[in-house]
Scaffold this motif. Structure first.
Motif, PDB file in Angstrom:
ATOM      1  N   ASP A   1       0.991  -1.225  -0.147  1.00 35.29           N
ATOM      2  CA  ASP A   1      -0.237  -0.008   0.026  1.00 35.29           C
ATOM      3  C   ASP A   1       1.050   1.226   0.047  1.00 35.29           C
ATOM      4  O   ASP A   1       0.640   2.091  -0.689  1.00 35.29           O
ATOM      5  CB  ASP A   1      -0.851  -0.162   1.151  1.00 35.29           C
TER       6      ASP A   1
ATOM      7  N   ARG B   1      -5.080   8.894  -0.324  1.00 35.01           N
ATOM      8  CA  ARG B   1      -6.482   8.640  -0.417  1.00 35.01           C
ATOM      9  C   ARG B   1      -7.042   7.782  -1.606  1.00 35.01           C
ATOM     10  O   ARG B   1      -7.985   7.208  -1.649  1.00 35.01           O
ATOM     11  CB  ARG B   1      -7.328   9.902  -0.371  1.00 35.01           C
TER      12      ARG B   1
ATOM     13  N   ALA C   1      -6.353   3.968  -0.794  1.00 36.15           N
ATOM     14  CA  ALA C   1      -7.310   3.917   0.058  1.00 36.15           C
ATOM     15  C   ALA C   1      -8.660   3.572  -0.344  1.00 36.15           C
ATOM     16  O   ALA C   1      -9.263   2.548  -0.287  1.00 36.15           O
ATOM     17  CB  ALA C   1      -7.624   4.881   1.099  1.00 36.15           C
ATOM     18  N   ARG C   2      -9.160   4.429  -1.474  1.00 38.75           N
ATOM     19  CA  ARG C   2     -10.525   4.026  -2.274  1.00 38.75           C
ATOM     20  C   ARG C   2     -10.233   2.923  -3.019  1.00 38.75           C
ATOM     21  O   ARG C   2     -11.086   2.093  -3.071  1.00 38.75           O
ATOM     22  CB  ARG C   2     -10.748   5.058  -3.108  1.00 38.75           C
TER      23      ARG C   2
ATOM     24  N   GLY D   1     -10.277  -0.082  -0.832  1.00 38.45           N
ATOM     25  CA  GLY D   1     -11.930  -0.629  -0.215  1.00 38.45           C
ATOM     26  C   GLY D   1     -12.839  -0.872  -1.156  1.00 38.45           C
ATOM     27  O   GLY D   1     -13.518  -2.005  -1.023  1.00 38.45           O
TER      28      GLY D   1
ATOM     29  N   VAL E   1      -7.024   0.795   5.166  1.00 37.77           N
ATOM     30  CA  VAL E   1      -7.622   1.999   4.795  1.00 37.77           C
ATOM     31  C   VAL E   1      -7.526   3.033   6.107  1.00 37.77           C
ATOM     32  O   VAL E   1      -7.246   4.258   5.312  1.00 37.77           O
ATOM     33  CB  VAL E   1      -9.263   1.677   4.546  1.00 37.77           C
TER      34      VAL E   1
END
Length: 344
Positions: free
Chosen positions: A210, A221, A224-225, A228, A255
């Motif tokens: 990540d 971000r 993270a999206r 998810g 996340v």
């Protein structure tokens, strides 16, 4: 050997209990490497301690003592290990070795499967897109490795999120995360106490990938999206086959970590872990040295007992000849040296 032989076993328990939680708050790359090093050293210490304890009981077998030319009575007096403890250690050692062999066979089969799948995939580029409506994405280690993404997964993500996904899987291949996984599987097979380290290590590999993806994309971000949405899309379609690539894995925690600033680099936990591993290695070496000294002492005792039962030949000058055992006890030809007590 009275205490030092048990220290590696104790350190294995300490690391299994205390290491997983703080490791999740550290920078993922050094944390994953530290967990791998800790798992390897403690697994070797675990095997070494069990081997020394088992040998303490094995050496008391009369046939073994006769072959090694040492005294069972002297060894029993010097060695504080109870026979029940030695027997339990021998059984645990046999179980650890058997578990290690089974896990090694499984990992070899997984690696062979991954290489076969890499060769069967269409195209010759790093990315292979499968015409599959089920959302899936994973990395296959090979020579070279391949990134596999289904069309169903690509439809679930935007352009930036696709780039983040590919960067994440590319990090798994580039940094050879499958080798870390293999190491953790083998060490957990040696000692079930190390399974928490393996589970935490898998999470740290995901966090490592990540962070690499975030550095590549330049937006935490977005990564993270991507994590998810990919997890939500894959939840309804679990993989039909086992894969070496790391998928999902504590998605909410990942996340949250991506929405927060990058974790700071801290040296104190790594220094503390390194000291524990140093104590583990030192204790094991000390126990091995004590075991060797006890065997040599038992050999000297056997040599003295042999000399006490054998009458020394008379000296040609009318005096009796004195004998003494060489260091290490009698050998195959009775390592005994004769010295004249008096000379003319």
């Amino acid at each position: 050997m009275r205490i030092s032989v048990y220290v590696p076993l104790l350190i294995t328990v300490v690391l299994a209990v205390l290491a997983p939680r703080p490791a999740r708050r550290l920078a993922p790359r050094p944390a994953a490497r530290a967990l791998a090093c800790g798992a390897l050293v403690t697994a070797l210490g675990w095997l070494g301690s069990l081997a020394l304890l088992a040998f303490a009981g094995f050496a008391r077998i009369p046939e073994v003592a006769e072959e090694g030319r040492w005294s069972v009575a002297a060894l029993r007096a010097d060695d504080p290990v109870y026979l029940t403890v030695a027997t339990a250690a021998a059984l645990a050692l046999a179980g650890s070795c058997a578990g290690l062999a089974v896990a090694a066979v499984r990992q070899v089969r997984h690696l062979r499967w991954a290489r076969r799948e890499c060769r069967r995939l269409p195209g010759d580029t790093e990315l292979a897109v499968l015409d599959d409506p089920s959302p899936s994405a994973f990395a296959l280690p090979g020579a070279p490795g391949r990134i596999v993404v289904s069309r169903g997964m690509l439809r679930c993500l935007g352009d930036d999120e696709r780039e983040a996904l590919l960067a994440h899987e590319r990090a798994h291949l580039r940094d050879r995360h499958h080798l870390y996984q293999t190491l953790w599987r083998l060490t957990a097979a040696v000692s079930p106490l190390l399974r928490p380290l393996a589970d935490t290590g898998d999470f740290m590999l995901e966090r490592w990938a990540d962070e690499e993806a975030a550095a590549h994309v330049g937006d935490r971000r977005t990564v993270a999206r991507s994590v998810g949405r990919a997890a939500l899309a894959s939840a309804a379609h679990p993989p039909r086959t086992s894969r070496l690539a790391v998928n999902g894995g504590a998605v909410p925690q990942r996340v949250r970590a991506l929405l927060a600033p990058p974790p700071p680099r801290r040296s104190l936990p790594f220094v503390g872990g390194a000291l524990l591993l140093l104590v583990c290695c030192t204790s094991l070496a000390n126990a091995a040295s004590d075991s060797e000294e006890m065997i040599e002492s038992a050999q000297r005792a056997a040599c003295r007992a042999h000399l006490e039962t054998a009458a020394p030949p008379p000296s040609p000058f009318g005096h009796r000849t004195g004998f003494r055992c060489e260091d290490g006890g009698p050998g195959p030809h009775e390592h005994v040296r004769a010295d004249a007590d008096d000379r003319p």
